[in-house]
Design a protein around this motif. Structure first.
Motif, PDB file in Angstrom:
ATOM      1  N   GLY A  18      20.345   8.872  -7.768  1.00 12.94           N
ATOM      2  CA  GLY A  18      20.904  10.201  -8.695  1.00 12.94           C
ATOM      3  C   GLY A  18      20.722  11.368  -8.019  1.00 12.94           C
ATOM      4  N   ALA A  19      20.552  11.175  -6.663  1.00 13.63           N
ATOM      5  CA  ALA A  19      20.620  12.165  -6.115  1.00 13.63           C
ATOM      6  C   ALA A  19      21.734  12.492  -5.020  1.00 13.63           C
ATOM      7  N   LEU A  20      22.160  13.623  -4.432  1.00 11.40           N
ATOM      8  CA  LEU A  20      23.023  13.685  -3.045  1.00 11.40           C
ATOM      9  C   LEU A  20      21.937  13.875  -1.889  1.00 11.40           C
ATOM     10  N   PRO A  21      22.077  13.068  -0.733  1.00  9.64           N
ATOM     11  CA  PRO A  21      20.954  13.866   0.338  1.00  9.64           C
ATOM     12  C   PRO A  21      20.830  14.970   0.844  1.00  9.64           C
ATOM     13  N   GLU A  22      21.851  16.230   0.464  1.00 10.03           N
ATOM     14  CA  GLU A  22      21.849  16.583   0.958  1.00 10.03           C
ATOM     15  C   GLU A  22      21.320  17.636   0.306  1.00 10.03           C
ATOM     16  N   LYS A  23      20.923  17.819  -1.202  1.00 16.66           N
ATOM     17  CA  LYS A  23      20.593  19.103  -2.099  1.00 16.66           C
ATOM     18  C   LYS A  23      19.271  18.918  -1.832  1.00 16.66           C
ATOM     19  N   ASP A  24      18.423  18.145  -1.456  1.00 18.57           N
ATOM     20  CA  ASP A  24      17.016  18.287  -0.350  1.00 18.57           C
ATOM     21  C   ASP A  24      17.136  17.059  -0.014  1.00 18.57           C
ATOM     22  N   VAL A  25      16.884  17.119   1.397  1.00 22.09           N
ATOM     23  CA  VAL A  25      16.814  16.307   2.053  1.00 22.09           C
ATOM     24  C   VAL A  25      15.662  15.279   2.234  1.00 22.09           C
ATOM     25  N   VAL A  26      14.364  15.946   2.395  1.00 22.90           N
ATOM     26  CA  VAL A  26      13.381  15.627   2.270  1.00 22.90           C
ATOM     27  C   VAL A  26      13.146  14.845   0.863  1.00 22.90           C
ATOM     28  N   ALA A  27      12.739  15.476   0.022  1.00 24.63           N
ATOM     29  CA  ALA A  27      12.850  14.324  -1.059  1.00 24.63           C
ATOM     30  C   ALA A  27      13.279  13.126  -1.651  1.00 24.63           C
ATOM     31  N   TYR A  28      14.635  13.571  -1.023  1.00 21.02           N
ATOM     32  CA  TYR A  28      15.847  11.933  -0.977  1.00 21.02           C
ATOM     33  C   TYR A  28      15.548  10.958  -0.284  1.00 21.02           C
ATOM     34  N   TYR A  29      14.466  11.048   1.263  1.00 22.53           N
ATOM     35  CA  TYR A  29      13.818  10.094   1.312  1.00 22.53           C
ATOM     36  C   TYR A  29      12.045   9.909   0.913  1.00 22.53           C
ATOM     37  N   ASP A  30      12.316  10.558   0.411  1.00 22.48           N
ATOM     38  CA  ASP A  30      10.639  10.208  -1.114  1.00 22.48           C
ATOM     39  C   ASP A  30      10.437   8.712  -1.712  1.00 22.48           C
ATOM     40  N   ASP A  31      11.199   7.608  -0.664  1.00 23.45           N
ATOM     41  CA  ASP A  31      11.571   6.874  -1.642  1.00 23.45           C
ATOM     42  C   ASP A  31      10.981   5.678  -0.560  1.00 23.45           C
ATOM     43  N   ILE A  32      10.818   4.754  -0.859  1.00 19.76           N
ATOM     44  CA  ILE A  32      10.296   3.511   0.273  1.00 19.76           C
ATOM     45  C   ILE A  32      12.136   3.106   0.616  1.00 19.76           C
ATOM     46  N   TYR A  33      13.116   3.038  -0.794  1.00 19.42           N
ATOM     47  CA  TYR A  33      14.260   2.287  -0.417  1.00 19.42           C
ATOM     48  C   TYR A  33      15.234   3.264   0.268  1.00 19.42           C
TER      49      TYR A  33
ATOM     50  N   ASP B  84       0.594  -1.173  -0.162  1.00 13.51           N
ATOM     51  CA  ASP B  84      -0.017  -0.508   0.293  1.00 13.51           C
ATOM     52  C   ASP B  84       1.576   1.338  -0.287  1.00 13.51           C
ATOM     53  N   ASN B  85       1.459   1.388  -1.215  1.00 10.98           N
ATOM     54  CA  ASN B  85       2.056   2.850  -1.259  1.00 10.98           C
ATOM     55  C   ASN B  85       1.171   4.468  -0.747  1.00 10.98           C
ATOM     56  N   ASP B  86      -0.110   4.294  -0.563  1.00  9.86           N
ATOM     57  CA  ASP B  86      -0.478   5.319  -0.039  1.00  9.86           C
ATOM     58  C   ASP B  86      -0.371   5.093   2.007  1.00  9.86           C
ATOM     59  N   ASP B  87      -0.210   4.282   2.148  1.00 15.51           N
ATOM     60  CA  ASP B  87       0.291   4.008   3.460  1.00 15.51           C
ATOM     61  C   ASP B  87       1.349   4.486   4.179  1.00 15.51           C
ATOM     62  N   PHE B  88       3.088   3.780   3.288  1.00 17.65           N
ATOM     63  CA  PHE B  88       4.117   4.813   3.094  1.00 17.65           C
ATOM     64  C   PHE B  88       3.906   6.600   2.817  1.00 17.65           C
ATOM     65  N   GLU B  89       3.040   6.644   2.039  1.00 20.79           N
ATOM     66  CA  GLU B  89       2.864   8.601   2.058  1.00 20.79           C
ATOM     67  C   GLU B  89       2.705   8.795   3.112  1.00 20.79           C
ATOM     68  N   ARG B  90       1.561   8.429   3.832  1.00 19.90           N
ATOM     69  CA  ARG B  90       0.632   8.224   5.211  1.00 19.90           C
ATOM     70  C   ARG B  90       1.836   9.103   6.321  1.00 19.90           C
ATOM     71  N   THR B  91       2.534   7.756   6.257  1.00 16.22           N
ATOM     72  CA  THR B  91       3.683   8.075   7.215  1.00 16.22           C
ATOM     73  C   THR B  91       4.931   8.812   7.085  1.00 16.22           C
ATOM     74  N   LYS B  92       5.133   8.728   5.619  1.00 18.07           N
ATOM     75  CA  LYS B  92       6.343   9.752   5.684  1.00 18.07           C
ATOM     76  C   LYS B  92       5.687  11.111   5.845  1.00 18.07           C
ATOM     77  N   ASN B  93       4.905  11.401   5.804  1.00 21.35           N
ATOM     78  CA  ASN B  93       4.126  12.846   5.641  1.00 21.35           C
ATOM     79  C   ASN B  93       4.097  13.178   7.177  1.00 21.35           C
ATOM     80  N   ASP B  94       3.972  12.473   7.886  1.00 20.89           N
ATOM     81  CA  ASP B  94       3.366  12.074   9.755  1.00 20.89           C
ATOM     82  C   ASP B  94       4.574  12.011  10.020  1.00 20.89           C
ATOM     83  N   LEU B  95       6.396  11.573   9.168  1.00 21.17           N
ATOM     84  CA  LEU B  95       7.291  11.924   9.859  1.00 21.17           C
ATOM     85  C   LEU B  95       8.375  13.709   8.919  1.00 21.17           C
TER      86      LEU B  95
END
Length: 308
Positions: free
Chosen positions: A158-173, A123-134
């Motif tokens: 394809g990115a370094l974390p420090e460029k956009d920390v929140v965006a970098y973790y916008d991925d389950i892996y 359930d990708n929506d579950d991941f999205e909800r958890t990620k948004n909460d955090l």
């Protein structure tokens, strides 16, 4: 892993990023003020010992960090700005780190349990909800823990974390990477890794149908590949054995699957570089490749039609 970002990241960029983070982590662990660290002069040996720059790091990346000042080196201006920025964010994040860590681990572990209970219908929506909460915790956790990730992971993202920390973790892996890092961060310690097995003389014994016995070569792992010493041909090879290793095998008409052997040499070089592999273990694995080549060479001779 998610599709690679158009703003691709090279291995070198990812490794330079890791070295920056390592400098900050080491200063923090030692209780050193970042201004005193970046304003000092360092010899090459001090760069190696203090910042855990391995021999290859000094060879390949010293100029990215330092400018020469006679026989010593000082940090480049742009690098001092970046290190001060990272250090400041690290100190700020530590103030709220403990609460954010507990909250993050509790919610992420609950998410992973739900994923395990229903592995075929993620359930990708579950991941999205958890990620948004955090979301507000991600920057705190990232800067507070200063994660060091494998360079290939950042290449794939394809990115370094420090460029956009929140965006970098916008991925389950990458999200899982952060969870794993936070769980294990207390065990992190700097390491010179493969420096312990560089430039060490090892035996490489290969059977040759041409001579009817094994020939022994002497091989060393170098910062750029391998160095081989033999009766016929001496010199350097790339990480995959291209160069004098392959030329020696070809000179003695030894039959071997070239691409597979190249892959094996590359994989062994990278494995030896990535961890504190002893010379004895590296020598044994190197001889495994030689034994593999020898077995193929013998079977090729035994099965070759006698009319050829």
């Amino acid at each position: 892993m998610a599709m690679k970002n158009p703003d691709s990241v090279s291995f070198n960029e990812a490794h330079i990023r890791n070295l920056k983070i390592q400098i900050i982590k080491l200063a923090s662990q030692r209780g050193e003020d970042i201004n005193s660290v970046i304003n000092n002069l360092y010899s090459e040996n001090e760069i190696h010992d203090k910042f855990y720059f391995r021999k290859n790091d000094i060879h390949e990346y010293k100029a990215n960090f330092f400018e020469s000042h006679g026989t010593e080196y000082h940090f480049r201006n742009l690098m001092t700005e970046r290190l001060k920025e990272y250090s400041g964010k690290h100190k700020e994040a530590k103030e709220n780190y403990s609460d954010a860590r507990s909250r993050f681990l509790d919610q992420s572990k609950a998410l992973f349990r739900r994923m395990e209970e229903n592995p075929w219908n993620f359930d990708n929506d579950d991941f999205e909800r958890t990620k948004n909460d955090l979301k507000d915790d991600l920057s705190i956790l990232h800067w507070g823990s200063l994660p060091i990730y494998k360079e290939k992971y950042m290449e794939e993202r394809g990115a370094l974390p420090e460029k956009d920390v929140v965006a970098y973790y916008d991925d389950i892996y990458t999200f899982k990477d952060l969870v794993k890092w936070i769980e294990e961060e207390a065990t992190w310690k700097p390491s010179f890794k493969g420096d312990c097995n560089l430039d060490q003389d090892m035996n490489f014994s290969v059977y040759s149908r041409r001579w009817g016995h094994r020939d022994s070569y002497r091989i060393k792992r170098t910062i750029s590949g391998w160095d081989i010493r033999a009766i016929a041909i001496n010199g350097s090879s790339a990480k995959d054995g291209t160069g004098m290793i392959m030329e020696n095998l070809d000179h003695d008409n030894i039959f071997y699957p070239k691409q597979s052997i190249k892959d094996a040499f590359t994989y062994l070089w990278e494995m030896a570089d990535e961890r504190e592999m002893t010379v004895e273990e590296l020598a044994a694995k190197l001889q495994n490749i030689a034994d593999w080549i020898s077995a193929i060479e013998k079977v090729f001779g035994e099965c070759k039609p006698d009319w050829l």
